[in-house]
Design a protein around this motif. Sequence first.
Motif, PDB file in Angstrom:
ATOM      1  N   GLN A  57       0.859  -1.179   0.000  1.00  0.00           N
ATOM      2  CA  GLN A  57       0.000   0.000   0.000  1.00  0.00           C
ATOM      3  C   GLN A  57       0.896   1.230   0.000  1.00  0.00           C
ATOM      4  O   GLN A  57       1.805   1.345   0.841  1.00  0.00           O
ATOM      5  CB  GLN A  57      -0.898   0.030   1.235  1.00  0.00           C
ATOM      6  N   ASP A  67      -3.064   0.328  -3.911  1.00  0.00           N
ATOM      7  CA  ASP A  67      -3.002  -0.981  -3.255  1.00  0.00           C
ATOM      8  C   ASP A  67      -2.647  -2.005  -4.317  1.00  0.00           C
ATOM      9  O   ASP A  67      -3.320  -2.091  -5.351  1.00  0.00           O
ATOM     10  CB  ASP A  67      -4.344  -1.377  -2.630  1.00  0.00           C
ATOM     11  N   ASN A  69      -1.934  -6.151  -4.663  1.00  0.00           N
ATOM     12  CA  ASN A  69      -1.963  -7.478  -4.041  1.00  0.00           C
ATOM     13  C   ASN A  69      -1.661  -8.503  -5.122  1.00  0.00           C
ATOM     14  O   ASN A  69      -2.329  -8.523  -6.162  1.00  0.00           O
ATOM     15  CB  ASN A  69      -3.336  -7.782  -3.434  1.00  0.00           C
ATOM     16  N   ASN A 135      -4.214  -8.014  -8.141  1.00  0.00           N
ATOM     17  CA  ASN A 135      -5.254  -7.015  -7.972  1.00  0.00           C
ATOM     18  C   ASN A 135      -4.568  -5.668  -7.734  1.00  0.00           C
ATOM     19  O   ASN A 135      -3.698  -5.552  -6.863  1.00  0.00           O
ATOM     20  CB  ASN A 135      -6.158  -7.370  -6.791  1.00  0.00           C
ATOM     21  N   VAL A 136      -4.962  -4.677  -8.520  1.00  0.00           N
ATOM     22  CA  VAL A 136      -4.429  -3.322  -8.370  1.00  0.00           C
ATOM     23  C   VAL A 136      -5.614  -2.392  -8.152  1.00  0.00           C
ATOM     24  O   VAL A 136      -6.594  -2.429  -8.905  1.00  0.00           O
ATOM     25  CB  VAL A 136      -3.632  -2.888  -9.628  1.00  0.00           C
ATOM     26  N   LYS A 137      -5.516  -1.566  -7.117  1.00  0.00           N
ATOM     27  CA  LYS A 137      -6.600  -0.641  -6.789  1.00  0.00           C
ATOM     28  C   LYS A 137      -6.016   0.750  -6.571  1.00  0.00           C
ATOM     29  O   LYS A 137      -4.979   0.900  -5.903  1.00  0.00           O
ATOM     30  CB  LYS A 137      -7.313  -1.121  -5.533  1.00  0.00           C
ATOM     31  N   ASP A 139      -7.204   4.605  -5.287  1.00  0.00           N
ATOM     32  CA  ASP A 139      -8.221   5.461  -4.668  1.00  0.00           C
ATOM     33  C   ASP A 139      -7.777   6.915  -4.799  1.00  0.00           C
ATOM     34  O   ASP A 139      -6.665   7.278  -4.399  1.00  0.00           O
ATOM     35  CB  ASP A 139      -8.382   5.128  -3.176  1.00  0.00           C
ATOM     36  N   THR A 149     -12.690   5.190  -7.066  1.00  0.00           N
ATOM     37  CA  THR A 149     -11.865   3.977  -7.012  1.00  0.00           C
ATOM     38  C   THR A 149     -11.819   3.326  -8.383  1.00  0.00           C
ATOM     39  O   THR A 149     -12.854   3.139  -9.014  1.00  0.00           O
ATOM     40  CB  THR A 149     -12.439   2.977  -5.978  1.00  0.00           C
ATOM     41  N   GLN A 151     -10.185  -0.186 -10.130  1.00  0.00           N
ATOM     42  CA  GLN A 151      -9.621  -1.470  -9.696  1.00  0.00           C
ATOM     43  C   GLN A 151      -9.607  -2.447 -10.865  1.00  0.00           C
ATOM     44  O   GLN A 151     -10.533  -2.487 -11.664  1.00  0.00           O
ATOM     45  CB  GLN A 151     -10.454  -2.038  -8.553  1.00  0.00           C
ATOM     46  N   GLY A 153      -8.400  -6.650 -11.665  1.00  0.00           N
ATOM     47  CA  GLY A 153      -7.896  -7.920 -11.154  1.00  0.00           C
ATOM     48  C   GLY A 153      -7.655  -8.884 -12.303  1.00  0.00           C
ATOM     49  O   GLY A 153      -8.438  -8.941 -13.244  1.00  0.00           O
TER      50      GLY A 153
END
Length: 184
Positions: A57, A67, A69, A135-137, A139, A149, A151, A153
């Motif tokens: 993060q 973020d 993951n 997964n990329v997010k 914000d 947001t 996102q 995946g």
Amino acid sequence: WYRSLFKTSLRPTHNVNVSGGGENSTYLMSFGDTRDNGNISAGSNSSVRDNLRIDLQLNLLKNLKLDLNTAYDYLHITQPSELNDAIDNGLKMFSYLPLRNPAGNYYGYQGYENPIQELTKGGNETINDSRWSNNVKLDWEPVKGLVWTGQIGINLERFDDNANFPTNEEHNWDNSINSLIRNN
């Protein structure tokens, strides 16, 4: 028969986790490894499972947060091709029946396949399963209290199952051939 089919086995598991961060970032990385030498007494039987996780993060700007993951899982299994059938037949076999006939061949009784013969001569199966998840997010808070947001995946998986099923002879007590077992 179950006493003949199963054995005691080891399953060592190792996990390593590292985490930390600062004012504008946090991270977590973990790795796990499990080796299993199999609890089936005959035939090839083992598994390897590895996994890797990374969570990150970042506060890119005062109002922009990222973020990330990602995870990778790998599983490799080697087992007898007729494992399920052998366990099923182990439940059906009479406990007083011997493993082999006087000539030393595996003994089949009244149409029941010898479970140990299935494990040792029924072929081998190799399973490989690889999974990659990302997964990329992002914000973004352009105004206090309003968060947009975005996102995405992506999950990829490759599964390979390779098995062989040779033909085997099942023998009677007098060593005559009871039947040919063609598995598959």
